[in-house]
Scaffold this motif. Structure first.
Motif, PDB file in Angstrom:
ATOM      1  N   TYR A   1      -1.232  15.185   8.201  1.00 15.37           N
ATOM      2  CA  TYR A   1      -2.239  14.270   8.277  1.00 15.37           C
ATOM      3  C   TYR A   1      -2.691  13.859   6.872  1.00 15.37           C
ATOM      4  N   ASN A   2      -2.662  12.580   6.650  1.00 17.64           N
ATOM      5  CA  ASN A   2      -2.966  11.870   5.226  1.00 17.64           C
ATOM      6  C   ASN A   2      -3.532  10.566   5.494  1.00 17.64           C
TER       7      ASN A   2
ATOM      8  N   VAL B   1       0.766  -1.083   0.045  1.00 19.91           N
ATOM      9  CA  VAL B   1      -0.080  -0.041  -0.088  1.00 19.91           C
ATOM     10  C   VAL B   1       0.949   1.220  -0.109  1.00 19.91           C
ATOM     11  N   HIS B   2       0.537   2.217  -0.646  1.00 20.34           N
ATOM     12  CA  HIS B   2       1.265   3.547  -0.652  1.00 20.34           C
ATOM     13  C   HIS B   2       0.183   4.681  -0.428  1.00 20.34           C
ATOM     14  N   CYS B   3       0.856   5.728  -0.053  1.00 21.92           N
ATOM     15  CA  CYS B   3      -0.011   6.883   0.059  1.00 21.92           C
ATOM     16  C   CYS B   3       0.450   7.879  -1.076  1.00 21.92           C
ATOM     17  N   GLN B   4      -0.213   8.915  -1.160  1.00 24.63           N
ATOM     18  CA  GLN B   4      -0.036   9.871  -2.131  1.00 24.63           C
ATOM     19  C   GLN B   4       1.224  10.589  -2.498  1.00 24.63           C
TER      20      GLN B   4
ATOM     21  N   GLU C   1      -4.358   7.068   9.220  1.00 29.56           N
ATOM     22  CA  GLU C   1      -3.597   8.042   8.599  1.00 29.56           C
ATOM     23  C   GLU C   1      -2.210   7.230   8.284  1.00 29.56           C
ATOM     24  N   CYS C   2      -1.562   7.721   7.342  1.00 27.95           N
ATOM     25  CA  CYS C   2      -0.164   7.529   6.816  1.00 27.95           C
ATOM     26  C   CYS C   2       0.576   7.606   8.169  1.00 27.95           C
ATOM     27  N   LEU C   3       1.565   6.618   8.612  1.00 26.10           N
ATOM     28  CA  LEU C   3       2.358   7.264   9.794  1.00 26.10           C
ATOM     29  C   LEU C   3       3.798   7.771   9.289  1.00 26.10           C
ATOM     30  N   ALA C   4       4.207   7.584   8.173  1.00 22.94           N
ATOM     31  CA  ALA C   4       5.171   8.159   7.588  1.00 22.94           C
ATOM     32  C   ALA C   4       4.746   9.730   7.492  1.00 22.94           C
ATOM     33  N   CYS C   5       3.702  10.068   7.067  1.00 23.36           N
ATOM     34  CA  CYS C   5       3.434  11.422   6.942  1.00 23.36           C
ATOM     35  C   CYS C   5       2.898  12.041   8.094  1.00 23.36           C
ATOM     36  N   LEU C   6       2.547  11.349   9.007  1.00 29.30           N
ATOM     37  CA  LEU C   6       2.205  11.892  10.479  1.00 29.30           C
ATOM     38  C   LEU C   6       3.591  12.212  11.135  1.00 29.30           C
TER      39      LEU C   6
END
Length: 363
Positions: free
Chosen positions: A241-242, A171-174, A231-236
């Motif tokens: 917040y993502n 899974v990947h975030c934007q 939320e995406c932990l790396a973004c956090l």
């Protein structure tokens, strides 16, 4: 924006083909593979014997008449619909509400727990011996990798197997942060204890929902509005917040990355022949590879039950027979005595499940 669902033209889907005996099919396939230097292209039909339904039946039509994929432009739109789909769902989630939030969560365990079938292992044997030197798959279930990962390290597997449409297992975030699907599934479970209990009940009772090849499920009368996406932990960790995350799949209307497209063409060019298994070639990303092979005057053999987009193309040699009836014997025909004395090959040919899904009319 007008984007259509990949289909097989009616004039193609009505094409008639001759029947063939298993012995004749084995001889023709073995002859095609014997010299080696073959690129293999596979589709959803390869995974049917593992219990994963194909999109289309023997007549070339979608087995689910209400099939409505979620398109990429809807997924990323900066509006209520786009935000509703900015979650880890499969490429066939229905764009009617927020159903995409949950459908892949419910469907993923079936794909996660599915085992490679006899065809996966037969093909792994031919990969191991070098007769198939490149494998391109449209499937996102990871079963080709699982069939050979005990023999090859990750670097060799990555170099020899190209997942043309991505994978369900990451899974990947934007913003490009990647996590394993198992880790993300655990976070979804922790955020949604009610739905985790529902999944546990399904697994305990064996009442598994109908699941498509990309992990999407069919459910009726279910409200998805209370499903929480973490939320995406790396973004956090970066102060952002993502919750905009999705599997590493290519959605309808989404372009295949240029690096993947170029590599798929190179894999065709690096081999002397092309072998196709279990694909209707309805998606252009696969069909153009066949056209490229034909333009390069490479022999093309197609093994598929039912009509395909390539039917009628000059230069296509087509065989209609179930892969489970022939592929292990094809390996034996290609390898001869080695197939009975090489312990690795013997193990591969004696491995794999055969559990095709029940028809919709079956109990």
């Amino acid at each position: 924006m007008r984007i259509s669902v990949p289909t097989i033209p009616h004039v193609v889907s009505s094409t008639k083909t001759n029947t063939i005996t298993p012995a004749a099919a084995i001889e023709r396939i073995a002859s095609h593979l014997a010299s080696g230097s073959v690129t293999l292209l596979t589709g959803a039909g390869v995974s049917v014997d593992s219990g994963i339904r194909a999109y289309r039946g023997k007549d070339g039509r979608y087995m689910n008449p209400n099939y409505k994929p979620i398109f990429y432009h809807e997924l990323v739109a900066d509006n209520s619909k786009g935000r509703a789909f900015s979650i880890p769902h499969a490429s066939t989630a229905t764009p009617d509400s927020v159903t995409g939030k949950l459908r892949s969560y419910l469907g993923y365990p079936l794909v996660r727990d599915t085992q490679p079938n006899t065809t996966h292992y037969a093909l792994a044997a031919l990969q191991h011996t070098g007769h198939i030197n490149h494998l391109i798959t449209q499937n996102v279930d990871g079963l080709h990798r699982r069939a050979i990962d005990h023999l090859w390290d990750d670097a060799r597997t990555d170099a020899r197997i190209l997942e043309l449409h991505g994978t369900l297992h990451r899974v990947h975030c934007q913003f490009g942060h990647v996590v394993s699907r198992d880790e993300f599934q655990d976070r979804l479970s922790a955020s949604n204890p009610k739905w985790k209990a529902f999944v546990d009940e399904l697994e305990a009772t064996g009442k598994k929902p109908r699941t498509n090849p990309d992990g999407d499920v069919e459910l009726e009368g279910v409200s998805y509005d209370d499903f929480v996406v973490p939320e995406c932990l790396a973004c956090l960790a970066q102060g952002r917040y993502n919750t905009n995350q999705k599997p590493e799949l290519i959605f309808f209307g989404e372009s295949i990355p240029q690096s993947i497209k170029e590599r798929s063409f190179r894999d065709i060019e690096r081999s002397d022949k092309l072998f196709l298994i279990g694909t209707t070639l309805a998606t252009f990303s696969a069909y153009r590879l066949v056209k490229h092979a034909l333009e390069l005057k490479k022999p093309v053999l197609l093994l598929n039950v039912g009509p395909t987009r390539a039917d009628g193309l000059e230069g296509i040699d087509k065989i209609e027979i179930a892969t489970s009836r022939v592929m292990r014997d094809v390996v034996r025909a290609v390898l001869g005595r080695r197939a009975s004395i090489d312990p690795v090959i013997v193990s591969l040919l004696n491995n794999g499940i055969h559990r095709p899904p029940l028809d919709d009319n079956d109990g």
